[in-house]
Design an enzyme around this catalytic site. Structure first.
Site, mmCIF file in Angstrom:
data_model
loop_
_atom_site.group_PDB
_atom_site.id
_atom_site.type_symbol
_atom_site.label_atom_id
_atom_site.label_comp_id
_atom_site.label_asym_id
_atom_site.label_seq_id
_atom_site.Cartn_x
_atom_site.Cartn_y
_atom_site.Cartn_z
ATOM 1 N N GLY A 42 8.729 -4.637 2.288
ATOM 2 C CA GLY A 42 8.036 -3.893 3.348
ATOM 3 C C GLY A 42 7.086 -2.826 2.841
ATOM 4 N N ALA A 111 7.253 -14.217 12.349
ATOM 5 C CA ALA A 111 8.224 -14.602 13.379
ATOM 6 C C ALA A 111 7.708 -14.268 14.775
ATOM 7 C CB ALA A 111 9.543 -13.878 13.134
ATOM 8 N N GLY A 175 -6.482 14.279 8.419
ATOM 9 C CA GLY A 175 -5.061 14.321 8.768
ATOM 10 C C GLY A 175 -4.252 15.015 7.693
ATOM 11 N N GLY A 177 -0.979 15.596 7.539
ATOM 12 C CA GLY A 177 0.460 15.309 7.571
ATOM 13 C C GLY A 177 0.942 15.060 6.145
ATOM 14 N N ALA A 315 11.964 5.915 5.462
ATOM 15 C CA ALA A 315 12.697 4.776 4.923
ATOM 16 C C ALA A 315 14.215 4.950 5.043
ATOM 17 C CB ALA A 315 12.307 4.583 3.463
ATOM 18 N N HIS A 439 25.244 25.979 -14.977
ATOM 19 C CA HIS A 439 24.158 26.895 -15.360
ATOM 20 C C HIS A 439 23.492 26.405 -16.635
ATOM 21 C CE1 HIS A 439 21.964 30.614 -15.845
ATOM 22 N NE2 HIS A 439 22.364 30.660 -17.111
HETATM 23 C C1 LIG Z 1 1.840 6.222 1.934
HETATM 24 C C2 LIG Z 1 3.237 6.268 2.499
HETATM 25 C C3 LIG Z 1 4.218 7.002 1.859
HETATM 26 C C4 LIG Z 1 5.506 7.038 2.354
HETATM 27 N N1 LIG Z 1 6.444 7.779 1.685
HETATM 28 C C5 LIG Z 1 7.704 7.824 2.161
HETATM 29 C C6 LIG Z 1 8.711 8.552 1.467
HETATM 30 O O1 LIG Z 1 8.466 9.155 0.421
HETATM 31 N N2 LIG Z 1 9.957 8.572 1.986
HETATM 32 C C7 LIG Z 1 10.281 7.914 3.143
HETATM 33 O O2 LIG Z 1 11.438 7.973 3.571
HETATM 34 N N3 LIG Z 1 9.358 7.209 3.822
HETATM 35 C C8 LIG Z 1 8.084 7.141 3.350
HETATM 36 N N4 LIG Z 1 7.144 6.406 4.027
HETATM 37 C C9 LIG Z 1 7.548 5.754 5.294
HETATM 38 C C10 LIG Z 1 8.302 4.452 5.029
HETATM 39 O O3 LIG Z 1 7.496 3.601 4.237
HETATM 40 C C11 LIG Z 1 8.652 3.774 6.349
HETATM 41 O O4 LIG Z 1 9.343 4.670 7.183
HETATM 42 C C12 LIG Z 1 9.540 2.552 6.115
HETATM 43 O O5 LIG Z 1 8.890 1.604 5.291
HETATM 44 C C13 LIG Z 1 9.934 1.903 7.442
HETATM 45 O O6 LIG Z 1 10.770 0.835 7.199
HETATM 46 P P1 LIG Z 1 10.914 -0.372 8.211
HETATM 47 O O7 LIG Z 1 11.985 -1.247 7.652
HETATM 48 O O8 LIG Z 1 11.035 0.131 9.586
HETATM 49 O O9 LIG Z 1 9.502 -1.149 8.175
HETATM 50 P P2 LIG Z 1 8.432 -1.548 7.083
HETATM 51 O O10 LIG Z 1 8.720 -1.003 5.746
HETATM 52 O O11 LIG Z 1 7.126 -1.266 7.713
HETATM 53 O O12 LIG Z 1 8.628 -3.109 6.961
HETATM 54 C C14 LIG Z 1 8.381 -3.996 8.017
HETATM 55 C C15 LIG Z 1 8.159 -5.382 7.460
HETATM 56 O O13 LIG Z 1 8.158 -6.306 8.557
HETATM 57 C C16 LIG Z 1 7.184 -7.309 8.318
HETATM 58 N N5 LIG Z 1 6.830 -7.890 9.621
HETATM 59 C C17 LIG Z 1 6.262 -7.255 10.679
HETATM 60 N N6 LIG Z 1 6.138 -8.109 11.720
HETATM 61 C C18 LIG Z 1 6.649 -9.293 11.320
HETATM 62 C C19 LIG Z 1 6.811 -10.575 11.953
HETATM 63 N N7 LIG Z 1 6.450 -10.793 13.217
HETATM 64 N N8 LIG Z 1 7.367 -11.580 11.221
HETATM 65 C C20 LIG Z 1 7.735 -11.373 9.938
HETATM 66 N N9 LIG Z 1 7.604 -10.206 9.292
HETATM 67 C C21 LIG Z 1 7.081 -9.173 9.977
HETATM 68 C C22 LIG Z 1 6.054 -6.552 7.646
HETATM 69 O O14 LIG Z 1 5.250 -7.449 6.888
HETATM 70 C C23 LIG Z 1 6.813 -5.553 6.769
HETATM 71 O O15 LIG Z 1 7.018 -6.043 5.460
HETATM 72 C C24 LIG Z 1 5.838 6.322 3.535
HETATM 73 C C25 LIG Z 1 4.861 5.563 4.195
HETATM 74 C C26 LIG Z 1 3.574 5.529 3.692
HETATM 75 C C27 LIG Z 1 2.550 4.695 4.401
#
Ligand SMILES: Cc1cc2nc3c(=O)[nH]c(=O)nc-3n(C[C@H](O)[C@H](O)[C@H](O)COP(=O)(O)OP(=O)(O)OC[C@H]3O[C@@H](n4cnc5c(N)ncnc54)[C@H](O)[C@@H]3O)c2cc1C
Length: 461
Positions: A42, A111, A175, A177, A315, A439
């Protein structure tokens, strides 16, 4: 079209939500399949947490070499990108290995839900159907695209910004953030002239102002220009630069750079071909799916976790919910409790927060005591040349039970876990103060902040 045998749990998406859900489901003895249209792991693994932290760590190593006059900026950035890709591949391979050893069936493709118990998976014109007893939706999110600034060419999302072949000479970030600040500061350390434009009053609005102040100070030291109260309006593409026009109050301004990075938020992947409308699963105006305390949607055998649900898009939140959802499917009584959910910004100095902040406690008029201690005289922080920042603990006035903690300083990301554990265990500031901390370590600042709170409580008795 081949009919695949049915599974007990179908997980859609293999990010930190999806792969953990599939793993836990399989560990609990359920026949499980996971579908992924892109790469296993992801956003977090490929274009989020892991690559950003790799480049940030490399930027710090480069900075040290520069301080010792041993750095070549261009070569260091090329090496940093190669190193980043190496660890991304390692992590993604690890997800695949985990799935295989746990006996999870990996299905490649996009999917679409056809009905409440069937999905079609499409890849390269081929289709396969799979029926499921339960589903976990973990499709994650993608960068929000602003109409006036469509991604492409010199307008980047975080994904492209993590894969530039060389550090640009200049970059404007729209942004302020955590993603904009982390990537902006990383590039500034590699020598890029960075400008951050933020619409609000200050960058990192999710954290208390006094906590953010040392980060803003360091950003300035790194040469980052921060413009707050700014509204980005339009861009004009030139031959080898891009000019961004923005307004600040009544005034019009512009800034030219090699690239513009847009990091104004993320959009849940609940639209497109997923088929939520077909199965009657509603989404909120922000495209989020509502769930109960077991991550169950209004369709009881369909669960939703991670960035497609409410709460911070992080994550560890996705992975936490994944375990709850899988356990709920297995009939266990698991339910979410977000009381000790840490938030971290990998800026320099790092920011971390867990539980209730002082501001939130005051808004709720809770009787609290604040324990504070600074890194400035901590021996370990001094040895690390990183003695900026402090730790603040928010505890109940009467019992001393820890309600929250905030850290700005070196290794805040690691230190926050001790305070998350304290909240999870219902520990008091006295428990923290009585714990022997080695320490010289940064953790001693936690002990001292707790001691400070204990003294204040004693004084009010
Ligand atoms: C630059 C950046 C830095 C970040 N740094 C951090 C950090 O330091 N710490 C932290 O906690 N979070 C961080 N995040 C946030 C973190 O990446 C997300 O919160 C996390 O990846 C979310 O996980 P998820 O499982 O919900 O989805 P995702 O990681 O978005 O994964 C979803 C997956 O589903 C797949 N998918 C979607 N629709 C379909 C479908 N219909 N069929 C099949 N596959 C599909 C996608 O291809 C994807 O691979 C960061 C994000 C970014 C962009």
């Amino acid at each position: 079209m081949s009919k695949l045998e049915s599974v007990e749990t179908l997980v859609i998406g293999s990010g930190p939500g999806g792969y953990v859900a599939a793993l836990r489901s399989s560990q609990l003895g359920m026949k499980t399949a996971i579908v992924e249209r892109g790469q296993l792991g992801g956003v977090c693994t490929h274009v989020g947490c892991i690559p950003s932290k790799a480049l940030i760590a490399e930027a710090h190593r480069y900075e040290v070499l520069r301080q010792f006059n041993q750095a070549d900026a261009a070569a260091s950035f090329v090496n940093a990108q190669a190193f980043k890709q190496e660890i991304v591949n390692k992590q993604a391979g690890g997800v695949g290995f985990l799935m295989k050893t746990a006996g999870v069936n990996i299905l490649k493709g996009e999917a679409s839900l056809i009905d409440e118990h069937t999905a079609i998976i499409k890849q390269n014109g081929a289709e396969q159907t799979i029926s499921f007893k339960n589903a976990v939706l973990a499709t994650g999110s993608r960068p929000i695209e602003l109409k006036a600034f469509p991604f492409g060419g010199r307008i980047l999302s975080s994904t492209e910004a993590l894969s530039l072949p060389e550090a640009p000479t200049s970059l404007v970030v729209i942004g302020g953030g955590y993603i904009g600040v982390e990537l902006g500061q990383m590039y500034a350390k590699f020598g890029t002239k960075v400008t951050i434009l933020e619409g609000g009053e200050r960058v990192l609005p999710g954290f208390e102002a006094d906590l953010v102040a040392p980060v803003v100070k360091q950003l300035k030291t790194d040469g980052v220009d921060i413009v707050t109260g700014a509204t980005a309006e339009k861009v004009v593409q030139n031959v080898d630069t891009i000019t961004l026009h923005y307004s600040k109050g009544q005034e019009q301004h512009h800034v030219a750079a090699e690239f513009v990075l847009v990091t104004v938020g993320r959009k849940p992947n609940t639209d497109g071909g997923l088929g939520l409308g077909r199965i009657g699963l509603p989404v909120t105006s922000k495209g989020l799916i509502e769930t109960d305390e077991q991550c169950r949607t209004v369709i009881p055998h369909i669960f939703a976790i991670g960035d497609i649900t409410a709460g911070p898009a992080l994550a560890h939140k996705a992975s936490y919910e994944a375990k709850i959802a899988a356990e709920a499917i297995a009939g266990q009584a698991a339910k979410v409790d977000y009381k000790a959910m840490p938030l971290v910004v990998f800026s320099e100095p790092e920011l971390a927060s867990v539980g209730l902040s002082e501001t939130e406690a005051k808004e709720k008029a809770l009787p609290i005591v604040i324990g504070k201690s600074s890194f400035t005289i901590n021996g370990r922080a001094l040895a690390l040349r990183a003695a900026e920042g402090y730790i603040k603990i928010v505890a109940k006035q009467d019992s001393g039970i820890v309600l929250g903690a905030q850290i700005v300083g070196v290794e805040a990301s690691t230190l926050i876990s001790e305070l998350a554990l304290a909240i999870e265990m219902g520990a008091t500031v006295e428990d923290l103060a009585l714990t022997i901390h080695p320490h010289p370590t940064l953790g001693e600042v936690i002990m001292e902040a707790a001691e400070n709170a204990v003294r204040k409580m004693d004084n009010t008795k």
